[in-house]
Design an enzyme around this catalytic site. Structure first.
Site, PDB file in Angstrom:
ATOM      1  N   LYS A 190       0.856  -1.182   0.000  1.00 63.43           N
ATOM      2  CA  LYS A 190       0.000   0.000   0.000  1.00 63.43           C
ATOM      3  C   LYS A 190       0.895   1.235   0.000  1.00 63.43           C
ATOM      4  O   LYS A 190       1.853   1.308   0.767  1.00 63.43           O
ATOM      5  CB  LYS A 190      -0.884  -0.040   1.250  1.00 63.43           C
ATOM      6  CG  LYS A 190      -2.147   0.763   1.159  1.00 63.43           C
ATOM      7  CD  LYS A 190      -3.159   0.390   2.245  1.00 63.43           C
ATOM      8  CE  LYS A 190      -4.330   1.360   2.209  1.00 63.43           C
ATOM      9  NZ  LYS A 190      -5.383   1.014   3.157  1.00 63.43           N
ATOM     10  N   GLU A 202     -19.511  -4.901   9.957  1.00 58.37           N
ATOM     11  CA  GLU A 202     -20.446  -4.101  10.747  1.00 58.37           C
ATOM     12  C   GLU A 202     -21.508  -4.963  11.416  1.00 58.37           C
ATOM     13  O   GLU A 202     -21.945  -4.680  12.529  1.00 58.37           O
ATOM     14  CB  GLU A 202     -21.104  -3.027   9.876  1.00 58.37           C
ATOM     15  CG  GLU A 202     -20.165  -1.896   9.450  1.00 58.37           C
ATOM     16  CD  GLU A 202     -19.307  -2.250   8.241  1.00 58.37           C
ATOM     17  OE1 GLU A 202     -19.528  -3.330   7.644  1.00 58.37           O
ATOM     18  OE2 GLU A 202     -18.412  -1.466   7.890  1.00 58.37           O
ATOM     19  N   ARG A 229     -25.166  -1.113   6.730  1.00 58.01           N
ATOM     20  CA  ARG A 229     -24.837  -2.521   6.578  1.00 58.01           C
ATOM     21  C   ARG A 229     -25.422  -3.407   7.679  1.00 58.01           C
ATOM     22  O   ARG A 229     -25.369  -4.627   7.587  1.00 58.01           O
ATOM     23  CB  ARG A 229     -23.298  -2.690   6.624  1.00 58.01           C
ATOM     24  CG  ARG A 229     -22.639  -2.537   5.295  1.00 58.01           C
ATOM     25  CD  ARG A 229     -22.930  -3.740   4.438  1.00 58.01           C
ATOM     26  NE  ARG A 229     -22.594  -3.540   3.044  1.00 58.01           N
ATOM     27  CZ  ARG A 229     -21.416  -3.781   2.502  1.00 58.01           C
ATOM     28  NH1 ARG A 229     -20.429  -4.211   3.243  1.00 58.01           N
ATOM     29  NH2 ARG A 229     -21.229  -3.594   1.220  1.00 58.01           N
TER      30      ARG A 229
END
Ligand SMILES: [Mg+2]
Ligand SMILES: [Mg+2]
Lengths: 649, 649
Positions: A301, A387, A415
């Site tokens: 990343k 979630e 969600r």
């Protein structure tokens, strides 16, 4: 792996456009990659990184994720044929390179600005954006749907889902893997594994992937195994079956991704995701594999920009910054953000109340919980991008007397509606939801605006919903929530507070009680949360036009302060509700319901809020203005309404 | 495995209570099991099966799942100490035996009746119900939350989640496994594997479990492996590491549940879940294992009652039936159910429209899709208990020109709000949602009533919501939906249609256009879906009281028929909205919003619907009456309102 760093940029190149070199200038669509050599692709990768860094330094955006997929995206567009072949980008914040390569190079400078390129894949923006995204873990489902439709229609084309290791912690990704593996359909899943979701990735799956990363290389193991197998002597009939199983079992060794193999996928990897020739090779080979394929890539990343490599978390999603230093441009205002105030407050409260625990779904930093995590590591839980689990977990804890605070963005609470309803509210458990980034969030656009939460939550029985007028009130609301024996959602906007002084102590706010800020006689502005400040200014503007407006800070969306509403309706006869939520089913709708239930038909109500459509991306202030939710817009609407319907009954 | 069948019952035993024999009569709580021998427990299992069969034959309920967990539940309560030790029943419809053993034996005859024992675990019902449930795949999350709270507080006690193989297809279960495996916490997950969810289980995980079931027994494999290992000669240094890995790899063979082991769980199984001594042994052994444990049990759904063994699907959730024959009591009315009419209609439409595909989340039978599945096997998709995946999958298909029809109960759509909003509505894709069992469902209670869907869906931009007045209109609505280029939800009640003739052809209904059924001059009843019939009767009752009522079949919840509402408001000045949805944010609220937006302040609106609280279980008709939503209730409310506010302005 050793990666070459691209040069840091000359200050002279810092201006938009000037840093584009020849190769990238010639890329107007995927077809322009077809004739490029590996060396040229590698050069192009460098040029794309430059463009990414310069654009995000100007506009803000998701830098580190895109720096990590430059080679992958080049290899995909080189080997496949978009739009016939379809790429489904999970979450979608890593699709910048894809956008640059598919005809949006020149407009890329408009990234995340009003009317410009969206920060996420968007079907209406390009035929190359096969499926829109914004929230995590949907890509395999969508890709599978596309692949199934292809097969039913006898069409051709490859379908490729690109999903991060973080997104793999979301249950829907597993639901889709489970389904796809069972169907034996041609489908490619690329697992872009950078050991991160937004922060460091968590969970058993993440540890499993880590084990694979450190395993000896495929060819070395294969050689050794063959050596061992040769030394196992011939065996009698009685254990022949077992011997077969031993061989099967050795596959587990040869194929590090046995877990995926068990789910019906053919696994390839782990593979250096920055090595273009290797990527081209594996994509080419896997094209001819029958059935679902999972390619496990290792990427870094932030790759190619030193500050982002060092701090991928900070450069995950970032505001404008200085390229040379990696310093983020400071906001002019010195007021702390709501996020920060929440982060400090929960630590303070947790010092006094040992039952307080905090839960995040992969966003310890974004939600402001980093300090809590450092101070109370045993009371802090990062569950990954999950979630649903986060909320039922909190409910479980609440049954045992804990006071779980689930910190989550408004948009992501979408969600877990069923878990809020069933596990928390039906059981009336005291779980606290801190809904950050509520209302218009701005540049991230329609997938990230938190403009549905009032409508989503207020019809759930037992739910208490609060929203603070400023960052100090946020503190008292959190304190109040910890003192209430009920589910509570506290909803607050992105960005800086209004700059009020933070009090030393905490005050318990009376449940369902609004606060009068300005007293007037012609009209009442019933303002929610971030709309309180513009309503105060609107009242000042109205005063200049001889209209005397009360301003009420609603504080509670549910329960409503019925008594105050009734009293003020009596006093002025005109109520204006102001919310940065959709009007359908929102706060104003709740006020209408109350007034209707009391048969107060003579009260005139004007509801200001967001219309029944998706709000595009753009600067937050701009979008609020555009929808009449700044002080001037509110004042104008109120004045027009009053002129039309007259003051007092 | 060979199971003894319990005797079929004498007709004389068919009456409630008479079939209780001595052993069960002495069980008033888990402590009464402690002194029982294995033989006694086995006898008790038979007695419990009798009670289960008799009670469900009378009251209806979930029979097959409970028959499958009799031995397991006995073993759990024998080995553990509820309520200190906590059992979390996933989905919860298999908790009858648990209820019988925890002080609810005598009241068990009230199962699923108003004021009686709930068909699901319920914290307010007993301290032994550690966590409420109703929807799938939440148990591991809740159990983990409870276990974490226990450890933080330094408390003691075992926490056991009992989850079926079907529930394991739900992504939240995986989210929780991923988290728990990572934490190395003491937690027991019992996988109750009967190769079924409600229907036959699907997916790669299910195939993986099947492989384990057919694997040779643990001890046989262990013996053979040791034999083989002895024959591998000593090896040199160069391959020593690989040899280590070979041994690791052999674990894969010895431990059939390697997939769970990779996720951090210690796996035990597969084990015969009807063998009480074996169950007691494994529960005892695993108590001392550190870290999360997964015990894989093989059980037979419907065990001990021949009709249920033969047809576990039919006896999953069942109405009253005849014990001797297993015949389900026929409903008196001969009208087909909405479910049936939907099932026939989609087949008919799919014959004409090759783009129509159908998706279910593990409920091919309950949703009426069995005939479609048989007729168009390649256009039918059962994704397992995975509503989120189902909807994004449908969205993916829709991008390729398919017309996906997702058939799902209203209550389960709550699981996929974000996917409806993002993947379908934001992209404005023509996915059709068939929301069966909407409104009050009756005996299944608060976890299953579909009373939130209007409020949940109507604030989502682009969404079209219809609801039919009868089973014939359902057909035209489905046809209309396939002709619209937009997301459409069609919402209809549980049970039989009203008995109208089904037309031969299909009519496209004008979008957002209501239908006037009765013309009156004093008041307008604006009725939605299942409320149309009682409103028609209410109008007749009102006519007897000199009140002349129009009755409008709303047809569309969104978009509203604004023109008709405006016109009728003008005509009578009084609108009554009637819905079997919560009032907060519901249909009446939409009407108020419209009237407010048009400043039609002089219109008087009475909103009839459900209050802001969870509705308990009970007979559907009873519950509707209780909430004033039968003809008499509606008529009375309207009359009172009119008497108070007068007709016409
Ligand atoms: Mg990642
Ligand atoms: Mg099962």
């Amino acid at each position: 792996m050793s990666f070459d760093k691209i040069d840091l940029f000359d200050a002279s190149k810092g201006k938009r456009g000037t840093s584009l070199s020849k190769l990238l200038n010639g890329i107007n669509g995927p077809q322009d990659l077809k004739h490029l050599s590996v060396l040229q692709l590698e050069k192009l990768a460098g040029e794309i990184r430059e463009l990414l860094i310069h654009t995000v330094a100007n506009n803000g955006g998701h830098l580190a994720p895109n720096l990590g997929v430059v080679e992958l995206t080049l290899a995909l567009h080189k080997m496949f044929d978009s739009p016939r072949d379809k790429f489904i980008w999970d979450v979608g914040h890593q699709a910048y390179v894809h956008k640059i390569l598919t005809g949006r190079r020149e407009t890329f400078s408009t990234l995340r600005t009003s009317g410009g390129i969206c920060g996420f894949p968007k079907r209406s923006e390009s035929q190359h954006d096969a499926f829109g995204s914004g929230h995590s873990s949907t890509s395999i489902s969508a890709a599978l749907g596309i692949a199934l439709a292809r097969d039913m229609s006898g069409a051709k084309g490859n379908v490729v889902a690109i999903i991060g290791d973080g997104s793999l912690t979301g249950g829907q990704a597993y639901e889709a893997l489970n389904h796809a593996g069972h169907l034996a359909i041609n489908l490619t899943v690329i697992l872009n594994d950078n050991e991160m979701s937004i922060a460091k990735n968590v969970g058993a799956m993440s540890e499993y992937l880590a084990k694979m990363r450190t395993a000896p290389t495929y060819s070395k193991v294969k050689h050794d195994i063959e050596y061992l197998l040769r030394r196992i002597p011939a065996i009698g009939d009685s254990v022949a079956n077992t011997a077969e199983r031993v061989k099967d079992s050795l596959k587990y060794l040869l194929v590090p991704g046995m877990l995926f193999e068990e789910l019906g996928f053919t696994y390839f990897g782990p593979i250096d995701g920055h090595n273009i020739p290797l990527l081209l090779d594996v994509l080419d080979k896997t094209k001819s594999v029958k059935g679902p394929v999972l390619i496990h890539l290792l990427t870094q990343k932030g790759k190619g920009y030193a500050p982002a490599e060092r701090n991928a978390d900070k450069f995950h999603g970032v505001g404008p910054f200085c390229i040379e230093t990696g310093e983020i441009q400071k906001n002019a205002t010195s007021a702390p953000s709501y996020t920060q105030v929440f982060g400090d407050t929960i630590v303070k409260l947790a010092e006094q109340n040992p039952d307080i625990v905090a839960i995040t779904a992969a966003m310890p930093d974004g939600t402001g919980l980093k300090k809590f995590a450092a101070t109370f590591p045993k009371r802090f839980f990062d569950v990954g991008i999950a979630e649903q689990h986060a909320i039922t977990l909190a409910a479980g804890m609440a049954t045992q007397g804990k006071r779980p605070v689930v910190a989550i963005y408004s948009t992501f609470i979408q969600r877990a509606y069923d878990q809020i309803l069933h596990d928390v509210c039906l059981q009336n458990l005291p779980v606290i939801f801190m809904l950050d980034r509520a209302g218009i969030v701005g540049e991230d656009g329609p997938t990230h605006h938190g403009v549905f939460d009032y409508s989503l939550l207020r019809h759930i029985p037992n739910m208490v919903i609060m929203t603070p007028k400023d960052e100090d009130e946020l503190r008292h609301m959190l304190y109040t929530a910890t003192e209430l024996n009920a589910p509570v959602a506290i909803r607050y906007p992105r960005g800086n507070g209004v700059g009020v002084k933070l009090q030393d102590c905490f005050t318990k706010l009376e449940t369902g009680k609004a606060e009068q800020l300005i007293s007037g006689k012609d009209v009442v502005l019933l303002a929610t949360g971030a709309m309180v400040e513009p309503c105060k200014s609107a009242a000042a503007i109205l005063a200049g036009k001889e209209i005397s407006a009360s301003v009420i800070n609603a504080r509670y969306i549910k329960p409503l302060d019925e008594q105050t509403i009734r009293q003020l309706a009596r006093d002025t006869g005109i109520i204006v509700t102001v919310e940065d939520n959709v009007l359908a089913g929102g706060f104003g709708s709740a006020v209408l319901e109350y007034i209707n239930s009391q048969n107060l038909n003579w009260v005139k109500v004007l509801r200001l809020g967001l219309p029944d459509k998706f709000i595009e991306h753009g600067q937050r202030g701009q979008l609020l203005t555009q929808h009449g939710l700044d002080d001037q817009g509110i004042a104008t609407s109120v004045e027009t309404f009053i002129r039309q319907f007259g003051a007092r009954k």
